[in-house]
Design an enzyme around this catalytic site. Structure first.
Site: not given
Ligand code: EPU
Length: 419
Positions: A22-23, A117, A122, A307, A399
């Site tokens: 995803k990133n 967030c 962030r 993560d 997500r």
């Protein structure tokens, strides 16, 4: 709102295939805005953040079509609205990735500032300062960042005060179309930055040093179309490695880059997991016994990924002994602690450190997912907890994890989505 119902206690066995990262896919999609020719991206994971980025590109005027399974064609020949509105940015902070490409290609960009967030403040101050170094004039008002460079960007020297992944990607995308040379120092070394640079080079950019902390870019006048396959998702890879170990099962993890999770593998082996690299794209993970407690601190790549912190903590909450887990990247990334406690974990936090006393057994309960990786940690804990766990708000999980319940059920987990 969907929930997961998980019956714990089943060791996972079999093979899982890892999806595209995803990133990596997010900046790759943003990079498509840099050319008026079509770019085809393979291995785009079908997750909600990607759908959000697609909507954002379409909002700017780009046309996107599906070519085959997990491949998208992006045609940004028309960009009549170089903007990222609040409604999109508030659901996905990575929207700030369009700032660099839009100003580089069209000479202006208007991007909503992300608000707070769940995992930390962030801000995007480092993105903004770096783009100013390339000659963009930037104003911030009414919740928007507006960048203008009517005569194009100029190469410049950027030295990040702290390492930022999307900040590095943003300025990299801007620099490829700037006049002259740009040098980025203290750049992020994450594999996703290297993957983005590989795509940009295929599009005609001149970049050296991506994947190291100094990146040199020679600006070119225009970029052209290209075809690129996104790298495997290292966070999904790590999550499945932990799932195998935690459930005392055995998983073959295919289509991954083992090198990208070396920091996790090192910790897992110290804790007692048996991890074998079967070939350059396949890992086998098993762990027959309760792990030993092993301390861990998150760091930028090649350190231990933030993560994967929540998922590692879930495993350590079943370990023998006490471990200290330190979060150095985000200031508030312990939202999963209280939910893990509902499943019987014994964790205390002191500032950026969590002290995890391993428990013999976790027990099923109803819990709430607070962010993407926190949800993954709850799923892992639920897979070993005695009895049934209901995890609410799994839209966080959607997500970033592609077909997670299908993949888990495919290796034996008792998991179902309920509405
Ligand atoms: N920071 C600033 N100012 C900036 C930018 C960052 O102070 O202008 C701070 C952040 O607040 C944070 C630290 O610098 O404390 C590092 O943040 P970074 O910019 O590296 O994070 P990011 O680029 O916003 C990406 C990933 C995150 C991942 C982090 C760290 C994407 C789309 N997101 O975020 O992924 O946690 O790098 O590795 O690439 C996730 O996938 O769950 C996720 C949160």
């Amino acid at each position: 709102m969907d929930s997961f119902r998980i019956a714990g206690g089943v060791p996972l066995h079999g093979e899982v295939r890892i999806s595209g990262a995803k990133n990596s896919a997010l900046p790759a999609l943003a990079a498509c805005l840099l050319t008026d020719e079509s770019v085809i991206l393979h291995r785009i994971p079908s997750v909600r953040d990607i759908a959000t980025m697609q909507s954002l590109l379409e909002y700017t005027g780009a046309a996107i079509s599906t070519c085959s399974d997990n491949a998208l064609r992006v045609d940004a020949s028309r960009l009549d609205r170089p903007e990222a509105p609040y409604d999109v940015v508030k659901t996905m902070r990575a929207s700030s990735l369009v700032l660099g490409p839009l100003v580089a290609r069209t000479g202006r960009a208007r991007v909503s500032m992300p608000g707070g967030c769940a995992i930390g403040a962030r801000p995007i101050n480092l993105h903004v300062a770096a783009l100013e170094q390339l000659g963009a004039t930037i104003e911030q008002s009414h919740g928007y960042v507006e960048a203008i460079a009517p005569h194009g960007l100029q190469g410049g020297h950027v030295h990040f005060d702290r390492i930022t992944v999307t900040g590095t990607e943003d300025v990299l995308m801007a620099a490829v179309l700037a006049k002259g040379e740009t040098v980025i120092r203290n750049a992020a070394r994450e594999p996703e930055v290297k993957d983005l640079a590989d795509l940009l080079v295929k599009m005609g950019a001149k970049i050296e040093g991506a994947g190291t902390s100094i990146i040199r870019i020679q600006g070119v006048e225009r970029l052209h179309g290209a075809r690129h396959a996104i790298i495997p998702d290292r966070i999904e890879t790590g999550t499945f490695a932990l799932a195998a170990a935690m459930t005392h099962g055995e998983l073959t993890i295919a289509d991954c880059f083992p090198e990208h999770i070396a920091a996790l593998v090192f910790k897992m082996e110290q804790a007692g997991a048996d991890i074998e690299q079967l070939d350059s794209h396949t890992l086998r993970v098993r762990c027959a016994r309760r792990p030993k407690s092993i301390d861990m601190a998150t760091e930028e790549y090649p350190g231990f990924a933030t993560d994967l912190q929540a998922q590692y903590m879930a495993w350590m909450s079943t370990a023998q002994g006490i471990s200290f887990i330190t979060e150095t990247i985000f200031e508030n990334r312990f939202m999963h602690v209280l939910e893990l406690a509902r499943l019987g974990a014994n964790i205390r936090t002191e500032g950026r450190q969590a002290i995890v006393a391993g428990e013999n057994e976790l027990t099923g309960a109803q819990v709430i997912a607070s962010d993407l990786r926190a949800s993954a940690s709850l799923v892992l804990a639920a897979l070993v907890a005695r009895g049934e766990t209901i995890i609410d708000r799994v839209y966080h999980m959607d997500r970033g994890y592609e077909r997670i319940e299908e993949k888990l059920a495919g290796v034996g987990a008792k998991i179902e989505r309920i509405q």
